[in-house]
Enzyme design. Structure first.
Site, PDB file in Angstrom:
ATOM      1  N   CYS A 108       0.793  -1.179  -0.165  1.00  0.00           N
ATOM      2  CA  CYS A 108      -0.011  -0.041  -0.159  1.00  0.00           C
ATOM      3  C   CYS A 108       0.800   1.348  -0.024  1.00  0.00           C
ATOM      4  CB  CYS A 108      -0.813  -0.061   1.380  1.00  0.00           C
ATOM      5  SG  CYS A 108      -2.029  -1.475   1.178  1.00  0.00           S
ATOM      6  N   HIS A 233      -3.173   7.372   2.496  1.00  0.00           N
ATOM      7  CA  HIS A 233      -3.646   6.184   1.993  1.00  0.00           C
ATOM      8  C   HIS A 233      -4.978   5.661   2.444  1.00  0.00           C
ATOM      9  CE1 HIS A 233      -3.919   1.892   1.220  1.00  0.00           C
ATOM     10  NE2 HIS A 233      -3.400   1.672   2.183  1.00  0.00           N
ATOM     11  N   ASN A 263     -10.186  -0.269   0.489  1.00  0.00           N
ATOM     12  CA  ASN A 263      -8.511  -0.150   0.306  1.00  0.00           C
ATOM     13  C   ASN A 263      -8.193  -0.724  -1.087  1.00  0.00           C
ATOM     14  OD1 ASN A 263      -5.991  -0.419   0.694  1.00  0.00           O
ATOM     15  ND2 ASN A 263      -5.921  -1.007   2.680  1.00  0.00           N
TER      16      ASN A 263
HETATM   17  O1  UT7 Z   1      -3.375  -0.919   3.782  1.00  0.00           O
HETATM   18  C1  UT7 Z   1      -3.052  -1.162   5.117  1.00  0.00           C
HETATM   19  C2  UT7 Z   1      -3.641  -2.500   5.557  1.00  0.00           C
HETATM   20  N1  UT7 Z   1      -4.610  -2.465   6.500  1.00  0.00           N
HETATM   21  C3  UT7 Z   1      -5.086  -1.668   7.333  1.00  0.00           C
HETATM   22  O2  UT7 Z   1      -4.982  -0.524   7.499  1.00  0.00           O
HETATM   23  C4  UT7 Z   1      -6.148  -2.057   8.432  1.00  0.00           C
HETATM   24  C5  UT7 Z   1      -5.949  -1.696   9.651  1.00  0.00           C
HETATM   25  N2  UT7 Z   1      -7.058  -2.048  10.566  1.00  0.00           N
HETATM   26  C6  UT7 Z   1      -8.353  -1.758  10.296  1.00  0.00           C
HETATM   27  O3  UT7 Z   1      -8.829  -1.120   9.652  1.00  0.00           O
HETATM   28  C7  UT7 Z   1      -9.186  -2.200  11.756  1.00  0.00           C
HETATM   29  O4  UT7 Z   1      -8.378  -2.967  12.560  1.00  0.00           O
HETATM   30  C8  UT7 Z   1     -10.275  -3.216  11.027  1.00  0.00           C
HETATM   31  C9  UT7 Z   1     -11.365  -2.628  10.428  1.00  0.00           C
HETATM   32  C10 UT7 Z   1      -9.670  -4.252  10.327  1.00  0.00           C
HETATM   33  C11 UT7 Z   1     -11.153  -3.777  12.468  1.00  0.00           C
HETATM   34  O5  UT7 Z   1     -11.660  -2.818  13.292  1.00  0.00           O
HETATM   35  P1  UT7 Z   1     -11.311  -2.946  14.682  1.00  0.00           P
HETATM   36  O6  UT7 Z   1     -12.087  -1.450  15.254  1.00  0.00           O
HETATM   37  O7  UT7 Z   1      -9.729  -2.739  15.029  1.00  0.00           O
HETATM   38  O8  UT7 Z   1     -11.987  -3.965  15.391  1.00  0.00           O
HETATM   39  P2  UT7 Z   1     -11.490  -5.203  16.229  1.00  0.00           P
HETATM   40  O9  UT7 Z   1     -10.739  -6.288  15.455  1.00  0.00           O
HETATM   41  O10 UT7 Z   1     -10.804  -4.420  17.458  1.00  0.00           O
HETATM   42  O11 UT7 Z   1     -12.963  -5.921  16.618  1.00  0.00           O
HETATM   43  C12 UT7 Z   1     -13.690  -5.028  17.672  1.00  0.00           C
HETATM   44  C13 UT7 Z   1     -15.162  -5.653  17.735  1.00  0.00           C
HETATM   45  C14 UT7 Z   1     -14.976  -7.186  18.024  1.00  0.00           C
HETATM   46  O12 UT7 Z   1     -16.001  -7.494  18.675  1.00  0.00           O
HETATM   47  P3  UT7 Z   1     -15.976  -7.534  20.478  1.00  0.00           P
HETATM   48  O13 UT7 Z   1     -14.732  -8.579  20.718  1.00  0.00           O
HETATM   49  O14 UT7 Z   1     -15.627  -6.403  20.931  1.00  0.00           O
HETATM   50  O15 UT7 Z   1     -17.216  -7.915  20.860  1.00  0.00           O
HETATM   51  C15 UT7 Z   1     -14.924  -7.879  17.064  1.00  0.00           C
HETATM   52  O16 UT7 Z   1     -15.457  -9.446  16.966  1.00  0.00           O
HETATM   53  O17 UT7 Z   1     -15.762  -5.855  16.396  1.00  0.00           O
HETATM   54  C16 UT7 Z   1     -16.316  -7.229  16.029  1.00  0.00           C
HETATM   55  N3  UT7 Z   1     -15.594  -7.459  14.533  1.00  0.00           N
HETATM   56  C17 UT7 Z   1     -16.754  -7.245  13.292  1.00  0.00           C
HETATM   57  N4  UT7 Z   1     -18.130  -7.151  13.801  1.00  0.00           N
HETATM   58  C18 UT7 Z   1     -18.756  -6.872  12.506  1.00  0.00           C
HETATM   59  C19 UT7 Z   1     -14.549  -7.480  13.886  1.00  0.00           C
HETATM   60  N5  UT7 Z   1     -14.916  -7.574  12.558  1.00  0.00           N
HETATM   61  C20 UT7 Z   1     -15.889  -7.169  12.270  1.00  0.00           C
HETATM   62  C21 UT7 Z   1     -16.847  -6.978  11.218  1.00  0.00           C
HETATM   63  N6  UT7 Z   1     -18.326  -7.152  11.443  1.00  0.00           N
HETATM   64  N7  UT7 Z   1     -16.050  -7.064  10.112  1.00  0.00           N
END
Ligand code: UT7
Length: 306
Positions: A108, A233, A263
């Site tokens: 990226c 980005h 993305n």
């Molecule tokens: O180009 C560079 C590459 N990538 C990036 O820059 C990505 C960087 N990371 C992110 O954008 C974020 O970490 C994500 C969007 C992937 C995830 O968001 P987050 O705020 O970090 O979520 P999390 O993994 O901390 O999960 C929070 C909650 C969890 O539930 P509990 O444990 O709080 O009950 C997850 O199980 O959200 C839940 N969850 C979802 N719910 C609905 C995780 N993914 C999903 C989903 N839909 N897709």
């Protein structure tokens, strides 16, 4: 003489996948994706070389450049059509160019690595008068559509620019960085799908990008308050907000496409640049800061006087 961006082009595949579409097959929902990532829909079904050819044609038309005017093609991609030949060779033939062509893979951060490399090559004695720089990625083909941690984020697209020697426009400062020891938090094996520790990538990305923007601004001899246009980005709107606030650039100066593209890896910065052009802010003399990060991890920033 300096070097400016003389034309911008973009291409997105036609097929739209909305958050509601995703929610039919994985445990997620539109509200969560909008709130946690700022994405409403993404385009899929693109082929890296085809999207690149279309974006490059548009950039060449805007720059008034024909195939014989282009002295070098640099294609930034992390999703090449084949292991080899380089996808840049396919694009070179598709555009009817007769110049040299090579691929850059910094995931990226690819467009920033490509931009600084291209700029340097144009400054070498005998360097090309006009250079085509393109970011194109078919991330949907590397995405496991049953994995909600990545399926919500990625999409396909391409963006291209023509760089040319001119009296206006210059690279004021830049920074390219990498930390290969972080490879395991975001990777894709040969023939496999993207694997990502989202939360960890988020944290590391904010820190790396803030440091990179700070360094590039110092190199440019300017302050965050001097930046007119910020093109980060497009990975997650919350990362963009966190970076903008820590660096001290108001969100109104960002130009984002993430809501409609997701993305798109190497393509995201030129896509955001095309948005800024459509918004009418790429005036001669404007200070434009572009910054990106991703797998590697690799990151980079370029501060440009338009
Ligand atoms: O180009 C560079 C590459 N990538 C990036 O820059 C990505 C960087 N990371 C992110 O954008 C974020 O970490 C994500 C969007 C992937 C995830 O968001 P987050 O705020 O970090 O979520 P999390 O993994 O901390 O999960 C929070 C909650 C969890 O539930 P509990 O444990 O709080 O009950 C997850 O199980 O959200 C839940 N969850 C979802 N719910 C609905 C995780 N993914 C999903 C989903 N839909 N897709």
């Amino acid at each position: 003489m300096t070097i400016r961006i003389a034309g911008i082009g973009t291409n997105l595949p036609e097929k739209v996948v909305t958050n509601d579409d995703l929610a039919q097959s994985i445990d997620t929902n539109d509200d969560w994706i909008r709130e946690r990532a700022g994405i409403r829909e993404r385009r899929v079904g693109g082929i890296t070389s085809e999207m690149a050819v279309a974006a490059c044609r548009e950039a060449m038309a805007q720059a008034g450049a024909g195939p014989d005017d282009i002295g070098l093609l640099v294609l930034c991609t992390t999703s090449p059509d084949q292991t080899f030949p380089a996808t840049s060779a396919v694009v070179q033939a598709g555009l009817g160019l007769s110049c040299g062509a090579f691929d850059v893979n910094a995931v990226c951060a690819g467009f920033l690595y490509g931009y600084v490399t291209a700029y340097g090559l144009m400054c070498v004695p005998g360097g090309p008068e006009k250079l085509l720089l393109c970011g194109s990625d078919a991330m949907a083909s590397l995405t496991d559509w049953t994995d909600r941690g990545t399926a919500i984020l990625f999409g396909d697209g391409a963006g291209a620019v023509v760089l040319e020697r001119h009296v206006e426009g210059e690279l004021l400062g830049w920074d390219l960085g990498a930390d290969g020891s972080l490879g395991s938090i975001l990777y894709c094996d040969h023939g496999g799908f993207i694997k990502m520790e989202g939360r960890e990538v988020f944290r590391k990305a904010v820190r790396a990008v803030v440091g990179s923007v700070d360094k590039a601004l110092v190199n440019a001899g300017i302050q965050a308050s001097d930046v007119d246009v910020f093109l980060p980005h497009q990975a997650n709107i919350r990362i963009i907000e966190a970076v903008a606030s820590r660096v001290g650039i108001p969100m109104e100066k960002t130009h984002n496409v993430i809501a409609h593209t997701g993305n798109t890896s190497s393509a995201s910065i030129p896509l955001a640049m095309a948005q800024a052009q459509a918004d009418g802010v790429l005036e001669p003399g404007a200070i434009v800061c572009m910054t990106g990060f991703g797998g590697g991890m690799a990151w980079g920033t370029a501060v440009v006087r338009w």
